[in-house]
Design a protein around this motif. Structure first.
Motif, PDB file in Angstrom:
ATOM      1  N   ASP A 257       0.848  -1.306  -0.047  1.00  0.00           N
ATOM      2  CA  ASP A 257      -0.265   0.035  -0.163  1.00  0.00           C
ATOM      3  C   ASP A 257       0.580   1.162   0.400  1.00  0.00           C
ATOM      4  OD1 ASP A 257      -2.045  -1.409   0.513  1.00  0.00           O
ATOM      5  OD2 ASP A 257      -1.954  -1.084   2.445  1.00  0.00           O
ATOM      6  N   LEU A 258       0.627   2.449  -1.044  1.00  0.00           N
ATOM      7  CA  LEU A 258       1.055   3.590  -0.698  1.00  0.00           C
ATOM      8  C   LEU A 258       0.106   4.455  -0.998  1.00  0.00           C
ATOM      9  CD1 LEU A 258       4.072   2.338  -3.751  1.00  0.00           C
ATOM     10  CD2 LEU A 258       4.108   2.575  -1.292  1.00  0.00           C
ATOM     11  N   GLU A 259       1.060   5.765  -0.120  1.00  0.00           N
ATOM     12  CA  GLU A 259       0.315   6.721  -0.964  1.00  0.00           C
ATOM     13  C   GLU A 259       0.406   8.101  -1.529  1.00  0.00           C
ATOM     14  OE1 GLU A 259      -1.831  10.719   2.318  1.00  0.00           O
ATOM     15  OE2 GLU A 259      -0.563   9.473   2.829  1.00  0.00           O
ATOM     16  N   ILE A 260      -0.269   7.598  -2.875  1.00  0.00           N
ATOM     17  CA  ILE A 260      -0.229   9.028  -4.164  1.00  0.00           C
ATOM     18  C   ILE A 260      -0.960  10.246  -3.608  1.00  0.00           C
ATOM     19  CG2 ILE A 260       0.417   9.205  -6.231  1.00  0.00           C
ATOM     20  CD1 ILE A 260       0.915   5.558  -6.108  1.00  0.00           C
ATOM     21  N   THR A 261       0.117  11.046  -3.870  1.00  0.00           N
ATOM     22  CA  THR A 261      -1.030  12.053  -3.724  1.00  0.00           C
ATOM     23  C   THR A 261      -0.152  13.174  -5.167  1.00  0.00           C
ATOM     24  OG1 THR A 261       0.666  13.345  -2.339  1.00  0.00           O
ATOM     25  CG2 THR A 261      -0.810  12.321  -1.533  1.00  0.00           C
ATOM     26  N   CYS A 262      -0.929  14.070  -4.793  1.00  0.00           N
ATOM     27  CA  CYS A 262      -0.641  15.479  -6.030  1.00  0.00           C
ATOM     28  C   CYS A 262      -1.087  16.714  -5.425  1.00  0.00           C
ATOM     29  CB  CYS A 262      -1.335  15.328  -7.436  1.00  0.00           C
ATOM     30  SG  CYS A 262      -0.622  16.502  -8.444  1.00  0.00           S
ATOM     31  N   GLY A 263      -0.422  17.763  -5.612  1.00  0.00           N
ATOM     32  CA  GLY A 263      -0.806  19.057  -4.864  1.00  0.00           C
ATOM     33  C   GLY A 263      -0.835  18.674  -3.023  1.00  0.00           C
ATOM     34  N   GLY A 264      -0.762  17.562  -2.501  1.00  0.00           N
ATOM     35  CA  GLY A 264      -1.247  17.498  -0.946  1.00  0.00           C
ATOM     36  C   GLY A 264      -1.959  16.267  -0.778  1.00  0.00           C
ATOM     37  N   ALA A 265      -3.094  16.257  -2.175  1.00  0.00           N
ATOM     38  CA  ALA A 265      -4.520  15.571  -1.625  1.00  0.00           C
ATOM     39  C   ALA A 265      -4.230  13.900  -2.579  1.00  0.00           C
ATOM     40  CB  ALA A 265      -5.377  16.324  -2.174  1.00  0.00           C
ATOM     41  N   ALA A 266      -5.055  12.982  -2.318  1.00  0.00           N
ATOM     42  CA  ALA A 266      -5.083  11.822  -2.315  1.00  0.00           C
ATOM     43  C   ALA A 266      -5.320  11.781  -3.806  1.00  0.00           C
ATOM     44  CB  ALA A 266      -5.250  10.542  -1.463  1.00  0.00           C
ATOM     45  N   MET A 267      -4.502  10.689  -5.164  1.00  0.00           N
ATOM     46  CA  MET A 267      -5.175  10.774  -6.210  1.00  0.00           C
ATOM     47  C   MET A 267      -6.024   9.044  -6.269  1.00  0.00           C
ATOM     48  SD  MET A 267      -1.348  11.655  -8.784  1.00  0.00           S
ATOM     49  CE  MET A 267      -2.526  11.855 -10.039  1.00  0.00           C
ATOM     50  N   ALA A 268      -6.658   9.721  -6.695  1.00  0.00           N
ATOM     51  CA  ALA A 268      -7.620   8.625  -7.549  1.00  0.00           C
ATOM     52  C   ALA A 268      -7.667   8.224  -9.104  1.00  0.00           C
ATOM     53  CB  ALA A 268      -9.783   9.498  -7.888  1.00  0.00           C
ATOM     54  N   GLU A 269      -8.392   7.249  -8.875  1.00  0.00           N
ATOM     55  CA  GLU A 269      -7.670   6.013 -10.532  1.00  0.00           C
ATOM     56  C   GLU A 269      -9.122   6.779 -10.948  1.00  0.00           C
ATOM     57  OE1 GLU A 269      -8.577   1.716 -11.892  1.00  0.00           O
ATOM     58  OE2 GLU A 269      -9.318   1.883  -9.377  1.00  0.00           O
ATOM     59  N   GLY A 270      -8.195   6.906 -12.320  1.00  0.00           N
ATOM     60  CA  GLY A 270      -9.265   7.439 -13.350  1.00  0.00           C
ATOM     61  C   GLY A 270      -8.360   8.329 -14.460  1.00  0.00           C
ATOM     62  N   ASN A 271      -8.913   8.986 -15.535  1.00  0.00           N
ATOM     63  CA  ASN A 271      -7.474   9.447 -16.275  1.00  0.00           C
ATOM     64  C   ASN A 271      -8.293  11.134 -16.389  1.00  0.00           C
ATOM     65  OD1 ASN A 271     -10.249   9.079 -18.165  1.00  0.00           O
ATOM     66  ND2 ASN A 271      -8.433   8.743 -19.579  1.00  0.00           N
ATOM     67  N   GLY A 272      -9.332  11.221 -15.626  1.00  0.00           N
ATOM     68  CA  GLY A 272      -9.729  12.921 -15.276  1.00  0.00           C
ATOM     69  C   GLY A 272     -10.008  12.929 -14.342  1.00  0.00           C
ATOM     70  N   PRO A 273     -10.514  14.311 -13.975  1.00  0.00           N
ATOM     71  CA  PRO A 273     -10.256  14.591 -12.821  1.00  0.00           C
ATOM     72  C   PRO A 273     -11.232  13.885 -11.677  1.00  0.00           C
ATOM     73  CG  PRO A 273     -11.179  16.478 -14.277  1.00  0.00           C
ATOM     74  CD  PRO A 273     -10.890  15.302 -15.052  1.00  0.00           C
ATOM     75  N   GLY A 274     -10.703  13.623 -10.418  1.00  0.00           N
ATOM     76  CA  GLY A 274     -10.946  12.866  -9.848  1.00  0.00           C
ATOM     77  C   GLY A 274     -12.560  13.502  -9.112  1.00  0.00           C
ATOM     78  N   PRO A 275     -12.670  12.559  -8.152  1.00  0.00           N
ATOM     79  CA  PRO A 275     -14.110  12.716  -8.127  1.00  0.00           C
ATOM     80  C   PRO A 275     -14.458  13.977  -6.808  1.00  0.00           C
ATOM     81  CG  PRO A 275     -13.232  10.994  -6.883  1.00  0.00           C
ATOM     82  CD  PRO A 275     -12.244  11.788  -7.464  1.00  0.00           C
ATOM     83  N   ALA A 276     -13.636  14.351  -6.649  1.00  0.00           N
ATOM     84  CA  ALA A 276     -13.197  15.983  -6.250  1.00  0.00           C
ATOM     85  C   ALA A 276     -13.155  16.451  -6.580  1.00  0.00           C
ATOM     86  CB  ALA A 276     -13.582  15.093  -4.101  1.00  0.00           C
ATOM     87  N   ALA A 277     -12.696  16.980  -7.227  1.00  0.00           N
ATOM     88  CA  ALA A 277     -11.940  17.351  -8.567  1.00  0.00           C
ATOM     89  C   ALA A 277     -11.916  19.281  -8.018  1.00  0.00           C
ATOM     90  CB  ALA A 277     -11.922  17.511 -10.056  1.00  0.00           C
ATOM     91  N   GLY A 278     -11.456  19.924  -7.593  1.00  0.00           N
ATOM     92  CA  GLY A 278     -12.279  21.414  -7.191  1.00  0.00           C
ATOM     93  C   GLY A 278     -11.721  21.344  -5.916  1.00  0.00           C
TER      94      GLY A 278
END
Length: 103
Positions: A27-48
């Protein structure tokens, strides 16, 4: 999250998207800008969401980000202003291997 090779991840705070090229079986915590990344190729479910201002170094299109000690490598498919990190440690851009000298 337990990433797998070939998995597409998208940032939940900006436009960054990556593909997992190499990862350990843990298990790894992969983040971008300090927030966890979500599976998918578009903006994540909590984009914004709101990124961490201290983690806004940016991700560049086509660059590989890797941590050799962890055995993680990500390929950026969509650039964005957030910094990619694994388990809270920012990932550096992977450098090209030097070519052998030709004498």
């Amino acid at each position: 999250m337990r990433p797998r090779v070939g998995q597409m991840l998208a940032s939940t705070v900006d436009t960054t998207a990556v593909i997992v090229v190499r990862c350990p079986d843990e298990d790894l915590e992969i983040t971008c800008g300090g927030a966890a990344m979500a599976e998918g190729n578009g903006p994540g479910p909590a984009a914004g969401g709101t990124p961490d201002p201290g983690l806004m170094g940016g991700a560049l299109l086509g660059k590989r980000y890797a941590d050799e000690d962890l055995g993680v490598e990500l390929l950026c498919t969509k650039p964005g202003p957030g910094t990619l990190a694994v388990n809270g440690v920012p990932l550096p851009v992977k450098t090209a291997k030097p070519l052998p000298a030709s004498d």
